[in-house]
Design a protein around this motif. Structure first.
Motif, PDB file in Angstrom:
ATOM      1  N   UNK A 148       0.827  -1.195   0.000  1.00 33.63           N
ATOM      2  CA  UNK A 148       0.000   0.000   0.000  1.00 33.63           C
ATOM      3  C   UNK A 148       0.863   1.246   0.000  1.00 33.63           C
ATOM      4  N   UNK A 149       0.333   2.314   0.534  1.00 35.13           N
ATOM      5  CA  UNK A 149       1.048   3.584   0.551  1.00 35.13           C
ATOM      6  C   UNK A 149       2.323   3.482   1.389  1.00 35.13           C
ATOM      7  N   UNK A 150       2.228   2.817   2.529  1.00 36.11           N
ATOM      8  CA  UNK A 150       3.379   2.672   3.424  1.00 36.11           C
ATOM      9  C   UNK A 150       3.716   1.199   3.615  1.00 36.11           C
ATOM     10  N   UNK A 151       4.961   0.938   3.966  1.00 30.56           N
ATOM     11  CA  UNK A 151       5.417  -0.439   4.161  1.00 30.56           C
ATOM     12  C   UNK A 151       6.332  -0.520   5.374  1.00 30.56           C
ATOM     13  N   UNK A 152       6.210  -1.639   6.075  1.00 31.26           N
ATOM     14  CA  UNK A 152       7.157  -1.966   7.142  1.00 31.26           C
ATOM     15  C   UNK A 152       8.096  -3.014   6.571  1.00 31.26           C
ATOM     16  N   UNK A 153       9.396  -2.745   6.622  1.00 33.57           N
ATOM     17  CA  UNK A 153      10.385  -3.553   5.908  1.00 33.57           C
ATOM     18  C   UNK A 153      11.438  -4.090   6.867  1.00 33.57           C
TER      19      UNK A 153
END
Length: 242
Positions: A148-153
């Protein structure tokens, strides 16, 4: 033992993926089946000669595993055997002669490992193309926990270290694992190493900080764990689909 670790890890990631819905909407039945060497050019053969005296393995898992890939032209392919080198952050594949090759930088945009339940569902993914940050490039692969718009990586790596004991003259070399986490927001084209606490996550999700703040308050989240960060970002992404 490696098989058991592989199975245990896959169960954990399958569970997480089901909870956050990361892979919803990805229809693997439409992926083209292809020998990856037919789609890639310029790959280099892999040799293990330099690794013979090092304890452990540089790979996520030693075995080649079924995977799907998205190439830089955004086409998806299946029927591919892959293993991921955590020391070099490189993707290895088998060519048509069953020879192990190393894919060139940037050719594979995203790597999807298949689930281990006998279906073509996806367990987890690694992607590149994120902004450069200290110690990473646009070709660095991160494990992705959100879409989506943001990601946790997650940046999962291995490095060679030397261990010296009283019983040995020369230090023994072995692979040690290392991990760090990042948050990426495509609205700002911004990627920053994750910090625990509310202030950091609210700053990274500033355009929806009121909604995110209320969500965290209602769920008593301090964002001091990776689980909290993943769920907060998933909530943030859902705000753009309503």
């Amino acid at each position: 033992m490696k098989t058991l670790l592989f199975f245990t890890f896959s169960l954990l990631v399958n569970s997480l993926s089901a909870q956050i819905g990361f892979f919803n909407g990805l229809n693997t039945n439409q992926f083209q089946k292809i020998n990856l060497s037919n789609a890639l050019t310029g790959g280099l053969p892999f040799t293990t000669e330099d690794n013979l005296n090092i304890q452990g393995s540089p790979f996520l898992f030693d075995e080649f595993n079924d995977a799907f890939v998205q190439l830089r032209d955004d086409k998806f392919y299946s029927g591919i055997k892959i293993r991921f080198n955590l020391e070099t952050n490189k993707i290895h594949y088998l060519n048509q002669d069953k020879k192990e090759m190393v894919a060139d930088n940037g050719i594979i945009k995203r790597l999807y490992f298949k689930s281990f339940d006998g279906t073509d569902s996806i367990a987890y993914s690694y992607g590149c193309g994120y902004p450069e940050s200290p110690g990473t490039t646009v070709y660095t692969y991160f494990q992705e926990y959100n879409s989506g718009v943001a990601s946790f990586l997650r940046l999962h790596s291995k490095m060679i270290v030397e261990r010296k004991t009283l019983a040995t003259v020369d230090p023994a070399k072995q692979y040690d694992e290392k991990e760090s986490y990042y948050v990426y927001n495509s609205n700002y084209k911004k990627m920053v190493k994750w910090k625990k606490g509310k202030d950091f996550i609210l700053d990274m999700l500033a355009d929806k900080s009121v909604e995110v703040g209320n969500y965290m308050k209602q769920n008593r989240m301090e964002c001091k764990s990776t689980d909290d960060a993943i769920r907060i970002i998933q909530f943030y992404n859902q705000l753009f689909t309503k």
